[in-house]
Scaffold this motif. Sequence first.
Motif, PDB file in Angstrom:
ATOM      1  N   VAL A 136      42.973  47.966  23.980  1.00 51.16           N
ATOM      2  CA  VAL A 136      41.774  47.499  23.306  1.00 51.16           C
ATOM      3  C   VAL A 136      42.102  47.424  21.833  1.00 51.16           C
ATOM      4  O   VAL A 136      42.689  48.358  21.268  1.00 51.16           O
ATOM      5  N   ASN A 137      41.729  46.334  21.190  1.00 50.44           N
ATOM      6  CA  ASN A 137      41.946  46.214  19.756  1.00 50.44           C
ATOM      7  C   ASN A 137      40.919  47.105  19.056  1.00 50.44           C
ATOM      8  O   ASN A 137      39.767  46.715  18.860  1.00 50.44           O
ATOM      9  N   ILE A 138      41.351  48.307  18.696  1.00 49.66           N
ATOM     10  CA  ILE A 138      40.424  49.290  18.119  1.00 49.66           C
ATOM     11  C   ILE A 138      39.922  48.872  16.741  1.00 49.66           C
ATOM     12  O   ILE A 138      38.865  49.315  16.315  1.00 49.66           O
ATOM     13  N   THR A 139      40.644  48.005  16.067  1.00 42.85           N
ATOM     14  CA  THR A 139      40.189  47.552  14.750  1.00 42.85           C
ATOM     15  C   THR A 139      38.972  46.646  14.876  1.00 42.85           C
ATOM     16  O   THR A 139      38.119  46.630  13.989  1.00 42.85           O
ATOM     17  N   LYS A 140      38.887  45.911  15.977  1.00 42.10           N
ATOM     18  CA  LYS A 140      37.731  45.041  16.203  1.00 42.10           C
ATOM     19  C   LYS A 140      36.560  45.809  16.805  1.00 42.10           C
ATOM     20  O   LYS A 140      35.403  45.464  16.578  1.00 42.10           O
ATOM     21  N   GLN A 141      36.853  46.846  17.572  1.00 39.97           N
ATOM     22  CA  GLN A 141      35.793  47.635  18.180  1.00 39.97           C
ATOM     23  C   GLN A 141      35.065  48.493  17.149  1.00 39.97           C
ATOM     24  O   GLN A 141      33.864  48.715  17.263  1.00 39.97           O
ATOM     25  N   HIS A 142      35.786  48.995  16.174  1.00 38.04           N
ATOM     26  CA  HIS A 142      35.199  49.859  15.140  1.00 38.04           C
ATOM     27  C   HIS A 142      35.712  49.442  13.762  1.00 38.04           C
ATOM     28  O   HIS A 142      36.516  50.143  13.136  1.00 38.04           O
ATOM     29  N   PRO A 143      35.241  48.308  13.263  1.00 39.55           N
ATOM     30  CA  PRO A 143      35.735  47.795  11.984  1.00 39.55           C
ATOM     31  C   PRO A 143      35.443  48.713  10.796  1.00 39.55           C
ATOM     32  O   PRO A 143      36.203  48.724   9.824  1.00 39.55           O
ATOM     33  N   ASP A 144      34.388  49.501  10.866  1.00 38.70           N
ATOM     34  CA  ASP A 144      34.090  50.409   9.755  1.00 38.70           C
ATOM     35  C   ASP A 144      35.148  51.506   9.631  1.00 38.70           C
ATOM     36  O   ASP A 144      35.516  51.908   8.525  1.00 38.70           O
ATOM     37  N   VAL A 145      35.633  52.001  10.756  1.00 41.05           N
ATOM     38  CA  VAL A 145      36.694  53.009  10.736  1.00 41.05           C
ATOM     39  C   VAL A 145      37.972  52.385  10.174  1.00 41.05           C
ATOM     40  O   VAL A 145      38.671  52.989   9.359  1.00 41.05           O
ATOM     41  N   TYR A 146      38.257  51.152  10.579  1.00 38.01           N
ATOM     42  CA  TYR A 146      39.413  50.414  10.060  1.00 38.01           C
ATOM     43  C   TYR A 146      39.330  50.301   8.535  1.00 38.01           C
ATOM     44  O   TYR A 146      40.316  50.525   7.834  1.00 38.01           O
TER      45      TYR A 146
END
Length: 145
Positions: free
Chosen positions: A4-14
């Motif tokens: 899963v692209n975690i940067t797209k799932q949680h952009p604020d954390v990125y």
Amino acid sequence: MSQVNITKQHPDVYKQLAALSSAAEAAAAAAGLDGKLIELVKIRVSQLNGCAFCTRLHTREAVELGESTDRLAVLPAWWESQYFSPLEASALGLAEEVTRLSVPARTDWDNDALSEEQVSAVSWLALVMGAWNRVAIRSGYRVAP
């Protein structure tokens, strides 16, 4: 669903990681570390973590800053070469120790070439780069020619 692209799932954390990364780079520059050395640390940590995406990205950035292909070629075995200054060798050794979390801690990098501020700055660079490597690998960032 193994990737899963975690940067797209949680952009604020990125975005928070990006801010931390910027702060670590600013601390390294303020500690007197050259931009090429900052990129060498990022490349070496990425090599150790097996992150092709970050290795390529920071190699390109190092080349843009004027880093030589010879030094980049021997970076995986930097300790066997005479290409790196005592300060650079110390920073690379410290970055490896932080990345690998040697227990007990290795101190062969400690040749008094780095100030306390530089030890802290390189440690932060290595820690943040390790986080970026994990984001790229976990998210499945692929590298194509």
